[in-house]
Design an enzyme around this catalytic site. Structure first.
Site, PDB file in Angstrom:
ATOM      1  N   GLY A  10      17.946  21.947   8.185  1.00 31.58           N
ATOM      2  CA  GLY A  10      19.069  21.051   7.897  1.00 31.58           C
ATOM      3  C   GLY A  10      19.968  21.673   6.841  1.00 31.58           C
ATOM      4  O   GLY A  10      19.475  22.236   5.870  1.00 31.58           O
ATOM      5  N   GLU A 103      10.822  23.732   4.371  1.00 31.54           N
ATOM      6  CA  GLU A 103       9.434  23.831   4.825  1.00 31.54           C
ATOM      7  C   GLU A 103       9.281  24.648   6.128  1.00 31.54           C
ATOM      8  O   GLU A 103       8.429  25.533   6.218  1.00 31.54           O
ATOM      9  CB  GLU A 103       9.022  22.365   5.018  1.00 31.54           C
ATOM     10  N   ILE A 126      17.504  18.954   0.755  1.00 34.44           N
ATOM     11  CA  ILE A 126      17.947  17.780  -0.006  1.00 34.44           C
ATOM     12  C   ILE A 126      16.750  16.883  -0.309  1.00 34.44           C
ATOM     13  O   ILE A 126      16.814  16.056  -1.205  1.00 34.44           O
ATOM     14  CB  ILE A 126      19.042  16.966   0.731  1.00 34.44           C
ATOM     15  N   ASP A 127      15.652  17.045   0.447  1.00 30.42           N
ATOM     16  CA  ASP A 127      14.497  16.155   0.287  1.00 30.42           C
ATOM     17  C   ASP A 127      13.679  16.443  -0.979  1.00 30.42           C
ATOM     18  O   ASP A 127      12.849  15.627  -1.369  1.00 30.42           O
ATOM     19  CB  ASP A 127      13.555  16.281   1.497  1.00 30.42           C
ATOM     20  N   ARG A 162      24.580 -11.482  -0.334  1.00 31.87           N
ATOM     21  CA  ARG A 162      23.839 -10.837   0.754  1.00 31.87           C
ATOM     22  C   ARG A 162      22.799  -9.884   0.194  1.00 31.87           C
ATOM     23  O   ARG A 162      23.011  -9.331  -0.887  1.00 31.87           O
ATOM     24  CB  ARG A 162      24.772  -9.898   1.517  1.00 31.87           C
ATOM     25  N   MET A 169      17.838   9.467   3.438  1.00 29.05           N
ATOM     26  CA  MET A 169      16.989  10.453   4.112  1.00 29.05           C
ATOM     27  C   MET A 169      15.675  10.628   3.352  1.00 29.05           C
ATOM     28  O   MET A 169      15.577  10.294   2.171  1.00 29.05           O
ATOM     29  CB  MET A 169      17.723  11.771   4.263  1.00 29.05           C
ATOM     30  N   ARG A 171      11.882  12.014   5.142  1.00 25.40           N
ATOM     31  CA  ARG A 171      10.999  11.790   6.278  1.00 25.40           C
ATOM     32  C   ARG A 171       9.559  11.578   5.799  1.00 25.40           C
ATOM     33  O   ARG A 171       8.920  10.598   6.140  1.00 25.40           O
ATOM     34  CB  ARG A 171      11.117  13.060   7.104  1.00 25.40           C
ATOM     35  N   ARG A 265      22.227  -6.999   5.427  1.00 25.75           N
ATOM     36  CA  ARG A 265      22.912  -5.950   6.189  1.00 25.75           C
ATOM     37  C   ARG A 265      22.374  -4.591   5.772  1.00 25.75           C
ATOM     38  O   ARG A 265      21.913  -4.421   4.635  1.00 25.75           O
ATOM     39  CB  ARG A 265      24.406  -5.966   5.908  1.00 25.75           C
TER      40      ARG A 265
HETATM   41  O1  F6P Z   1      15.185  18.061   5.903  1.00 26.21           O
HETATM   42  C1  F6P Z   1      16.426  17.589   5.581  1.00 26.21           C
HETATM   43  C2  F6P Z   1      16.771  16.353   6.387  1.00 26.21           C
HETATM   44  O2  F6P Z   1      18.066  15.962   5.993  1.00 26.21           O
HETATM   45  C3  F6P Z   1      15.788  15.185   6.281  1.00 26.21           C
HETATM   46  O3  F6P Z   1      15.953  14.376   5.137  1.00 26.21           O
HETATM   47  C4  F6P Z   1      16.043  14.426   7.546  1.00 26.21           C
HETATM   48  O4  F6P Z   1      14.923  13.690   7.949  1.00 26.21           O
HETATM   49  C5  F6P Z   1      16.342  15.527   8.527  1.00 26.21           C
HETATM   50  O5  F6P Z   1      16.804  16.640   7.777  1.00 26.21           O
HETATM   51  C6  F6P Z   1      17.347  15.131   9.567  1.00 26.21           C
HETATM   52  O6  F6P Z   1      17.531  16.217  10.408  1.00 26.21           O
HETATM   53  P1  F6P Z   1      18.679  16.329  11.529  1.00 26.21           P
HETATM   54  O7  F6P Z   1      19.977  16.421  10.817  1.00 26.21           O
HETATM   55  O8  F6P Z   1      18.342  17.590  12.251  1.00 26.21           O
HETATM   56  O9  F6P Z   1      18.553  15.098  12.354  1.00 26.21           O
END
Ligand code: F6P
Length: 342
Positions: A10, A103, A126-127, A162, A169, A171, A265
């Site tokens: 990414g 990774e 970014i994670d 609300r 992001m 995962r 929302r």
């Molecule tokens: O690993 C970086 C990341 O932005 C994660 O936070 C996210 O889950 C993933 O990439 C999303 O990947 P893509 O843009 O390929 O859907």
């Protein structure tokens, strides 16, 4: 030396600053030559190159994305992938590679280093979930973008009484959710590291309304309810076996609306967190990583990854960065819990 540079996985603000640091020092201090490989490991696999010299890296320091392009190509899933890369590197006269990635990209670099390819890694995501480094570049930018969004959502949530849910992001690791939630004064933060009880979340939300404020719930895309199933957008896997996430925020809004009787929302920040110009912190970290990576190549210190320890840039074996993910420790979550529901 002739050195190949690639960016994989990414994209992430700061990639261009790393490339600039590598090339500027590599050419002006060491007199090396560079080859840009396009689109991550696909570049060396298919021999896709682009020129990479001082001229090409002018003006790219503040630019988001990557001038080299990116992909999630896994050489080890492709027939004769490694052999093809080795042949292409030899054919192009490339002596060493600098791989900038997370990774997956650095996981490939780790295996290639074991197979005799001269490679140095630069950690990017970014994670912020790569081990061995206190921070990865791109994380600070993503957190600032999410924080700004949360700041803006507070006033509109309060005006309309609300619940606003912000899906960020993350995962497997909830670093963005934790830091953005803390910085933005979220009412509840939900991470992949700890399954949440939706009734408890509803109680926090109700408490916040009792104080005449409106709640902001920050949820990482990989967070799951207790004994629940991960919410998937679809079942497609990328070449590293990752599913596409998305949907937990929407699910949570429906649940909270039903349980609290207040409108809820969801805002999914998605790729906004990855786009655009890096923060000053990320520009400096990326630049220092780039300078250290070219030093490592110049010294023939291969199979290493550059890393931030405190304020120092160090070199560690690639496997230390890629062997295991760095997730949020429970005590860091407990710190944040003090603010939940209040
Ligand atoms: O690993 C970086 C990341 O932005 C994660 O936070 C996210 O889950 C993933 O990439 C999303 O990947 P893509 O843009 O390929 O859907």
């Amino acid at each position: 030396m002739r050195i190949g540079v690639l960016t994989g996985g990414g994209d992430c603000p700061g990639l261009n600053a790393v490339i600039r640091g590598v090339v500027r020092k590599g050419v002006t201090v060491y007199g090396h030559e560079f080859v840009g490989f396009r689109d991550g490991w696909k570049g060396p696999l298919e021999g896709l190159t682009k020129p990479l010299g001082i001229q090409e890296v002018r003006g790219i320091l503040p630019r988001g994305g990557t001038i080299l392009g990116s992909s999630r190509t896994n050489l080890f899933k492709i027939e004769n992938g490694v052999e093809r890369v080795k042949e292409n590197l030899a054919g192009l006269g490339v002596d060493a590679l600098i791989a900038i990635g997370g990774e997956d990209t650095l996981g490939v670099a780790t295996k290639l280093a074991d197979l005799g390819v001269n490679v140095v890694g630069v950690p990017k995501t970014i994670d912020n979930d790569l081990n061995g480094t206190d921070y990865t570049f791109g994380f600070d930018t993503a957190v600032n973008i999410a924080m700004e969004a949360i700041d803006r959502l507070h006033t509109t949530a309060e005006s309309h009484h609300r619940t606003l849910i912000v899906e960020v992001m993350g995962r497997h690791a909830g670093w963005i959710a934790l830091h953005a939630g803390l910085a933005g004064g979220a009412n509840v933060i939900l991470l992949p590291e700890r399954n949440f009880d939706v009734d408890q979340v509803a109680t926090y939300v109700e408490k916040r309304f009792q104080h005449e404020y409106a709640p902001i719930v920050v949820v990482a895309e990989g967070a799951q309810p207790l004994e629940g199933q991960m919410v998937l957008q679809n079942q497609e896997l990328d070449s590293f076996g990752h599913v596409r996430l998305g949907g937990i925020g929407q699910w949570l809004a429906e649940q909270l609306e039903a349980k609290t009787g207040k409108e809820a929302r969801t805002v999914v920040l998605g790729h906004i967190q990855r786009g655009g110009t890096p923060t000053a912190f990320d520009r400096v970290l990326s630049t220092r990583f780039g300078l250290s990576a070219i030093d490592a190549v110049n010294e023939g210190d291969f199979g290493k990854m550059v890393a931030l320890r405190g304020t120092d840039i160090v070199r560690i074996p690639l496997i230390e960065g890629t062997g295991e993910l760095k997730t949020v420790p429970l005590e860091r979550y407990t710190e944040a819990e003090v603010f939940f529901g209040s």
